[in-house]
Motif scaffolding. Structure first.
Motif, mmCIF file in Angstrom:
data_model
loop_
_atom_site.group_PDB
_atom_site.id
_atom_site.type_symbol
_atom_site.label_atom_id
_atom_site.label_comp_id
_atom_site.label_asym_id
_atom_site.label_seq_id
_atom_site.Cartn_x
_atom_site.Cartn_y
_atom_site.Cartn_z
ATOM 1 N N TYR A 438 1.039 -1.509 0.024
ATOM 2 C CA TYR A 438 0.446 0.084 -0.165
ATOM 3 C C TYR A 438 1.033 1.238 -0.330
ATOM 4 O O TYR A 438 1.355 1.205 0.350
ATOM 5 C CB TYR A 438 -0.815 -0.029 1.061
ATOM 6 C CG TYR A 438 -0.398 -0.244 2.307
ATOM 7 C CD1 TYR A 438 0.051 0.978 3.611
ATOM 8 C CD2 TYR A 438 0.115 -1.182 3.100
ATOM 9 C CE1 TYR A 438 -0.028 1.452 4.545
ATOM 10 C CE2 TYR A 438 0.436 -0.790 4.453
ATOM 11 C CZ TYR A 438 0.762 0.356 4.778
ATOM 12 O OH TYR A 438 0.631 0.158 6.147
ATOM 13 N N ALA A 439 0.277 2.761 -0.163
ATOM 14 C CA ALA A 439 1.377 3.910 0.044
ATOM 15 C C ALA A 439 0.219 4.556 0.875
ATOM 16 O O ALA A 439 -1.097 4.329 1.325
ATOM 17 C CB ALA A 439 0.202 4.802 -1.711
ATOM 18 N N THR A 440 1.493 5.303 1.339
ATOM 19 C CA THR A 440 1.176 6.017 2.457
ATOM 20 C C THR A 440 1.475 7.482 1.889
ATOM 21 O O THR A 440 3.030 7.717 1.480
ATOM 22 C CB THR A 440 1.668 5.942 3.496
ATOM 23 O OG1 THR A 440 3.025 6.967 3.877
ATOM 24 C CG2 THR A 440 1.510 4.844 4.249
ATOM 25 N N SER A 441 1.040 8.901 1.891
ATOM 26 C CA SER A 441 1.626 10.110 1.592
ATOM 27 C C SER A 441 2.578 10.315 3.192
ATOM 28 O O SER A 441 3.013 11.686 2.830
ATOM 29 C CB SER A 441 0.581 11.036 1.776
ATOM 30 O OG SER A 441 0.064 10.926 3.300
ATOM 31 N N GLY A 442 3.722 9.491 3.319
ATOM 32 C CA GLY A 442 4.321 9.873 4.788
ATOM 33 C C GLY A 442 4.282 9.522 5.750
ATOM 34 O O GLY A 442 4.956 8.747 6.151
ATOM 35 N N PRO A 443 2.757 8.939 6.627
ATOM 36 C CA PRO A 443 2.505 8.588 8.511
ATOM 37 C C PRO A 443 2.673 7.327 7.779
ATOM 38 O O PRO A 443 2.503 6.918 7.045
ATOM 39 C CB PRO A 443 1.328 9.385 8.583
ATOM 40 C CG PRO A 443 1.373 10.748 7.210
ATOM 41 C CD PRO A 443 1.965 9.961 6.243
ATOM 42 N N ARG A 444 3.308 7.139 8.795
ATOM 43 C CA ARG A 444 3.781 5.484 8.892
ATOM 44 C C ARG A 444 2.352 4.241 9.209
ATOM 45 O O ARG A 444 2.234 4.031 10.597
ATOM 46 C CB ARG A 444 4.806 4.652 9.802
ATOM 47 C CG ARG A 444 6.172 5.671 9.103
ATOM 48 C CD ARG A 444 7.585 4.710 9.087
ATOM 49 N NE ARG A 444 8.533 5.754 9.009
ATOM 50 C CZ ARG A 444 9.516 4.557 9.284
ATOM 51 N NH1 ARG A 444 10.104 4.576 9.679
ATOM 52 N NH2 ARG A 444 10.538 5.958 8.330
ATOM 53 N N ILE A 445 1.115 4.716 8.478
ATOM 54 C CA ILE A 445 -0.389 4.324 9.066
ATOM 55 C C ILE A 445 -0.144 2.505 8.747
ATOM 56 O O ILE A 445 0.674 2.162 8.011
ATOM 57 C CB ILE A 445 -1.290 4.684 8.695
ATOM 58 C CG1 ILE A 445 -1.648 6.153 8.309
ATOM 59 C CG2 ILE A 445 -2.459 4.147 8.617
ATOM 60 C CD1 ILE A 445 -2.455 7.256 7.776
ATOM 61 N N LYS A 446 -0.611 1.621 10.068
ATOM 62 C CA LYS A 446 -0.643 0.385 9.572
ATOM 63 C C LYS A 446 -1.716 0.184 8.775
ATOM 64 O O LYS A 446 -3.103 0.360 9.969
ATOM 65 C CB LYS A 446 -0.138 -0.582 10.795
ATOM 66 C CG LYS A 446 1.263 -0.391 11.364
ATOM 67 C CD LYS A 446 1.411 -0.859 13.174
ATOM 68 C CE LYS A 446 2.249 -0.667 13.296
ATOM 69 N NZ LYS A 446 3.204 -0.892 14.566
ATOM 70 N N LEU A 447 -2.120 -0.653 7.569
ATOM 71 C CA LEU A 447 -3.567 -1.409 7.371
ATOM 72 C C LEU A 447 -3.196 -2.345 6.892
ATOM 73 O O LEU A 447 -2.636 -2.623 6.288
ATOM 74 C CB LEU A 447 -3.830 0.025 5.885
ATOM 75 C CG LEU A 447 -4.611 -0.039 4.601
ATOM 76 C CD1 LEU A 447 -5.575 -0.110 5.578
ATOM 77 C CD2 LEU A 447 -4.728 0.525 3.762
ATOM 78 N N ARG A 448 -3.807 -2.837 7.145
ATOM 79 C CA ARG A 448 -4.233 -4.011 6.262
ATOM 80 C C ARG A 448 -6.058 -4.901 5.683
ATOM 81 O O ARG A 448 -6.873 -3.958 6.958
ATOM 82 C CB ARG A 448 -4.491 -5.410 7.889
ATOM 83 C CG ARG A 448 -2.752 -5.441 8.133
ATOM 84 C CD ARG A 448 -3.087 -6.989 8.880
ATOM 85 N NE ARG A 448 -2.033 -7.580 7.300
ATOM 86 C CZ ARG A 448 -1.121 -8.631 7.618
ATOM 87 N NH1 ARG A 448 -1.157 -8.880 8.793
ATOM 88 N NH2 ARG A 448 -0.427 -9.173 6.666
#
Length: 627
Positions: A438-448
């Motif tokens: 996945y892509a983030t705009s910079g923050p290290r959001i955890k996504l599943r």
């Protein structure tokens, strides 16, 4: 048009001779001091995990071996880029120290393959080779700095990556390529920090500003003798054929399309490079060699555009400036954005029986300063002569009309989130291949995100829900398995905030489908939200989260939003005869944009947008009735 534009700039500069005082720019201080010795950073070791670990990295970093980086003042080399990614302090091209807030898990130096290393080796005559960029900025005034800016940018625009050099020097190119390889090998620490050997194939269509670039990333240490460049061919089909031949030799690689928002429709076309309608061979080659695309990076976002998605209230994010004076139209954005490509792929699948755009997503920086500047509060730019200081980025140090310097519309860098078995080249590469990214705009959001036919809402209450989700369904990047019966597909999504960042606002699922007439559609569903109930039935029903941003101090508070969100969703409009895709988008609460932090440093009003909602965007899960 271009000549008139240059004349206007010249007149503007002559009329601005009075504005010749030095520029007070606190972002240039303190000055970088070389450490007495460089101790190795001890990075944590991770273990193999059958449920897969999350790793963050950047697969698009340039050094002074790239022509445009060199002429913009960069003198860093591949070793510097990997040291920075591991947490060392690096000297910015403008002479001040920069350091990443947290080390990356993986990285790749991807210098432009065109004239690789030559500008540095030949010391091409540019303002930044006569004086350091730091001297230009500290000793100059807006007039002299603007002159250096114009000379530098117009040289690249007029001459491309040749920058006035007469011809290729293969010996220099080979030496720079070997330096790239050696640096990747030196810094590779399996299970701690992964490096990839890579380069950027930098083709364009019509002019250098119309990018159809790709970053070539090798799976292991076996790589090509030399990089393939746009001097060899500017057709992506020829790049894929080159990679196919290299793969037969054991040199396995993928090509990752550059953020496509300035491709003027050429990144995701309906015709090949010869103007012929796409066929199955094209689709098979592209799917094999280009499993993922960049959609979030410094040059903005290419998820979608307001002209393509007028009902998407968050489509304005990261819309970057085109050429000065050029008007954006539906024609210029069609074929330049990921969601449009996904929809186009569904149409091909229904009408032709193949899908050339089954694409996963990542974020990257595209930094040209051997760094990965993903944090809004510590943004240091992409091309130092254009945006290497707060004064340059905001225009305070320049005498340019509004709209001439594109950096004011750029974003801070993005990151790639990759779910892999372990932190090794092979495991990360294979995850990219299967699109579990996945892509983030910079923050290290955890996504599943997982999709399946028999998920229940209670699944997310189980501590081992991820293991069950793999057993019962498929992760982001996958195709739903064949299914018969009246059941609609079900999806579970879990998001956790960046531990150093902002709280979360909402989770959305973006659906695209093709109707019986062959027309594609899209719809956005809010499936989870902080502090309010999501309406899962339609778009635009969820009230805004609010904002805690204080523009005067460039700050915000985590007094709204949620630290984590989970969502269960069953498609209420599923038609088993229709091709479809589904992906998740997670939004943070509003936070200050990089330009607002710069404005506070300089004591000036912030430019617009002053506030943004950063995000994470998953690769899709696809459904096809012919699976």
């Amino acid at each position: 048009m271009r000549k008139c534009h240059r004349c206007f700039i010249s007149i503007f500069l002559l009329a601005s001779l009075a504005a010749c005082g030095a520029v007070d720019d606190p972002s240039l201080f303190p000055e970088y001091r070389e450490p007495a010795q460089l101790a190795e950073v001890e990075l944590p070791q991770t273990q193999q995990n059958l449920d897969r670990n999350l790793y963050f990295g950047d697969l698009h970093i340039h050094t002074g071996l790239s022509t445009d980086a060199y002429v913009m003042g960069v003198r860093s080399r591949p070793d510097d880029a990997y040291r920075f990614a591991k947490g060392h302090t690096l000297q910015h091209a403008a002479g001040y120290p920069i350091q990443i807030a947290r080390p990356l898990d993986f990285a790749a130096v991807t210098d432009h393959s065109e004239y690789l290393g030559q500008a540095m080796a030949e010391r091409v005559d540019m303002p930044t080779s006569r004086k350091s960029l730091r001297q230009i900025l500290l000793d100059g005034n807006p007039l002299s700095i603007t002159w250096a800016w114009l000379k530098t940018t117009l040289t690249i625009r007029s001459n491309g990556f040749g920058a006035g050099m007469d011809q290729l020097n293969v010996a220099t190119n080979r030496s720079a390529w070997q330096e790239t390889i050696d640096a990747a090998e030196r810094h590779y620490q399996p299970q701690r920090f992964t490096t990839f050997v890579g380069y950027e194939w930098s083709a364009s269509v019509g002019d250098i500003a119309t990018h159809i670039h790709r970053n070539v990333i090798y799976r292991g240490s076996d790589v090509s003798d030399l990089p393939f460049s746009s001097i060899d061919s500017s057709r992506p089909e020829d790049l894929w054929e080159f990679l196919k031949k290299e793969e037969a030799k054991g040199n396995v690689a993928i090509a990752i399309p550059h953020n496509a928002n300035v491709s003027r429709g050429n990144m995701y076309p309906t015709q090949d490079s010869n103007g012929n309608k796409l066929n199955k061979n094209y689709a098979d080659l592209r799917t094999h060699f280009e499993p993922v695309s960049e959609i979030l990076q410094i040059k903005g976002a290419s998820e979608t555009h307001p002209l393509l998605s007028p009902l998407d209230e968050f489509a304005e994010y990261g819309v970057a400036q085109m050429q000065p004076g050029e008007k954006t139209s539906l024609q210029t954005v069609t074929g330049s954005y990921l969601r449009d490509a996904l929809r186009k792929g569904l149409v091909f699948s229904r009408q032709e029986g193949f899908n050339p755009y089954r694409i996963g997503v990542i974020g990257a920086s595209d930094s040209h300063n051997a760094s990965s500047p993903a944090d809004e509060n510590d943004y240091t730019g992409k091309l130092p002569m254009m945006d290497g200081s707060a004064g340059l980025r905001t225009g305070k140090a320049l005498l340019l009309p509004d709209g001439v310097n594109p950096v004011t519309s750029w974003s801070s860098g993005g990151l790639a989130g990759v779910w892999a078995l372990e932190n090794t080249r092979e495991a990360l590469f294979d995850a990219l291949r299967r699109r579990e990214t996945y892509a983030t705009s910079g923050p290290r959001i955890k996504l599943r995100m997982f999709g399946g036919w028999h998920f229940k809402r209670s699944l997310l209450d189980d501590p081992s829900w991820v293991t069950s989700a793999y057993e019962m369904g498929v992760p982001m990047g996958s195709l739903l398995p064949p299914h018969t019966g009246p059941t609609s597909p079900t999806f579970v999504v879990a998001a956790l905030k960046d531990e150093l960042g902002a709280n979360l606002d909402r989770i959305q699922i973006v659906k695209g489908w093709v109707d019986e007439n062959g027309s594609s559609h899209e719809k956005i569903f809010d499936i989870a939200a902080a502090s309010r109930k999501a309406d899962t039935g339609s778009i635009g029903k969820l009230p805004p989260i609010g904002s805690t941003v204080d523009l005067a101090s460039a700050s915000y508070k985590n007094t709204i939003g949620a630290s984590s969100l989970t969502g269960f969703w069953r498609d209420p409009e599923f038609d088993p005869t229709q091709n479809a895709f589904y992906y998740a988008r997670v939004l943070e609460i509003p936070t200050p944009r990089w330009s607002t932090y710069d404005a506070v440093r300089l004591g000036i009003p912030p430019m617009q947008p002053a506030v943004i909602q950063e995000r994470a965007i998953s690769s899709s899960i696809w459904y096809s009735p012919t699976n």
